[in-house]
Design a protein around this motif. Structure first.
Motif, mmCIF file in Angstrom:
data_model
loop_
_atom_site.group_PDB
_atom_site.id
_atom_site.type_symbol
_atom_site.label_atom_id
_atom_site.label_comp_id
_atom_site.label_asym_id
_atom_site.label_seq_id
_atom_site.Cartn_x
_atom_site.Cartn_y
_atom_site.Cartn_z
ATOM 1 N N PRO A 67 16.808 113.946 -90.436
ATOM 2 C CA PRO A 67 16.997 113.039 -89.299
ATOM 3 C C PRO A 67 17.360 111.613 -89.733
ATOM 4 O O PRO A 67 17.145 111.202 -90.872
ATOM 5 C CB PRO A 67 15.638 113.059 -88.602
ATOM 6 C CG PRO A 67 14.996 114.324 -89.035
ATOM 7 C CD PRO A 67 15.493 114.558 -90.436
ATOM 8 N N TYR B 46 13.800 107.310 -87.474
ATOM 9 C CA TYR B 46 13.781 108.047 -86.207
ATOM 10 C C TYR B 46 12.400 108.149 -85.573
ATOM 11 O O TYR B 46 12.287 108.362 -84.374
ATOM 12 C CB TYR B 46 14.413 109.433 -86.373
ATOM 13 C CG TYR B 46 13.530 110.469 -87.035
ATOM 14 C CD1 TYR B 46 12.846 111.419 -86.273
ATOM 15 C CD2 TYR B 46 13.390 110.502 -88.416
ATOM 16 C CE1 TYR B 46 12.057 112.375 -86.883
ATOM 17 C CE2 TYR B 46 12.604 111.450 -89.025
ATOM 18 C CZ TYR B 46 11.937 112.388 -88.256
ATOM 19 O OH TYR B 46 11.145 113.332 -88.856
ATOM 20 N N THR C 162 23.504 110.502 -81.939
ATOM 21 C CA THR C 162 23.237 111.057 -83.264
ATOM 22 C C THR C 162 21.897 111.785 -83.280
ATOM 23 O O THR C 162 21.782 112.898 -83.817
ATOM 24 C CB THR C 162 23.265 109.953 -84.333
ATOM 25 O OG1 THR C 162 24.565 109.357 -84.334
ATOM 26 C CG2 THR C 162 22.953 110.506 -85.719
ATOM 27 N N LYS D 155 22.263 115.091 -81.560
ATOM 28 C CA LYS D 155 22.962 116.056 -82.408
ATOM 29 C C LYS D 155 22.045 116.609 -83.490
ATOM 30 O O LYS D 155 22.200 117.746 -83.927
ATOM 31 C CB LYS D 155 24.184 115.408 -83.057
ATOM 32 C CG LYS D 155 25.329 115.193 -82.120
ATOM 33 C CD LYS D 155 26.473 114.479 -82.811
ATOM 34 C CE LYS D 155 27.515 114.039 -81.806
ATOM 35 N NZ LYS D 155 28.517 113.142 -82.412
ATOM 36 N N GLN D 156 21.096 115.778 -83.930
ATOM 37 C CA GLN D 156 20.150 116.195 -84.958
ATOM 38 C C GLN D 156 18.943 116.914 -84.371
ATOM 39 O O GLN D 156 17.991 117.218 -85.072
ATOM 40 C CB GLN D 156 19.695 114.981 -85.770
ATOM 41 C CG GLN D 156 20.818 114.357 -86.565
ATOM 42 C CD GLN D 156 20.384 113.096 -87.295
ATOM 43 O OE1 GLN D 156 19.383 112.450 -86.972
ATOM 44 N NE2 GLN D 156 21.152 112.719 -88.305
ATOM 45 N N LYS D 157 18.986 117.159 -83.069
ATOM 46 C CA LYS D 157 17.907 117.865 -82.361
ATOM 47 C C LYS D 157 16.587 117.098 -82.396
ATOM 48 O O LYS D 157 15.509 117.688 -82.410
ATOM 49 C CB LYS D 157 17.706 119.280 -82.931
ATOM 50 C CG LYS D 157 18.968 120.105 -83.030
ATOM 51 C CD LYS D 157 19.266 120.812 -81.747
ATOM 52 C CE LYS D 157 20.335 121.861 -81.936
ATOM 53 N NZ LYS D 157 21.628 121.499 -81.419
#
Length: 139
Positions: free
Chosen positions: A2, A6, A68, A71-73
């Motif tokens: 990630p 984050y 972003t 997209k990285q869940k």
């Protein structure tokens, strides 16, 4: 893996205060915040350069960070994306100031893409819109 920071819980105003402190320590003047609604979108400040004072606009592109993270869940609402974006900006500014302190670069080199013209457009925006053309070594 990630995106950097984050999981941060640090509120944006703490982070922005830290960024302002770093900038002032390295010569920034007249720091102001740009807002869209209640969100801070950029820090604007003035630096001394060999050609005189120059205005700089340093943005935090929260939507890009949120996209972003998605997209990285990573589950992150807008407020979390905003915290992450400003922490990334702070980390970048700290790293750039370390390079400055080492003597490898000058302050105006670091912020060149973010320096604004009299209409508020940054050097990068001028380049991107082809109003600032570089030859790329070709004549």
């Amino acid at each position: 893996m990630p995106l950097l920071n984050y999981t941060t819980k640090v509120d944006i105003f703490t982070t922005i205060g830290q960024i302002q402190g770093i900038l002032v320590k390295h010569g920034a003047k007249r720091i102001v915040q740009d807002y869209r609604g209640e969100s801070v979108t950029a820090l604007c400040f003035v630096i001394d350069t060999p050609i005189g004072e120059q205005a700089v606009r340093l943005p935090a592109k929260v939507k890009a960070v949120q996209d972003t993270l998605q997209k990285q869940k990573v589950k992150a609402d807008y407020a979390q994306a905003e915290r992450v974006a400003w922490r990334i900006v702070k980390d970048w500014v700290e790293a750039q100031m370390a390079i400055l302190e080492s003597g490898m670069v000058k302050l105006d080199q670091i912020f060149l893409p973010y320096i604004m013209d009299s209409d508020g457009r940054t050097v990068y925006e001028l380049y991107e819109s082809k109003q600032l053309l570089l030859s790329g070594g070709k004549e």
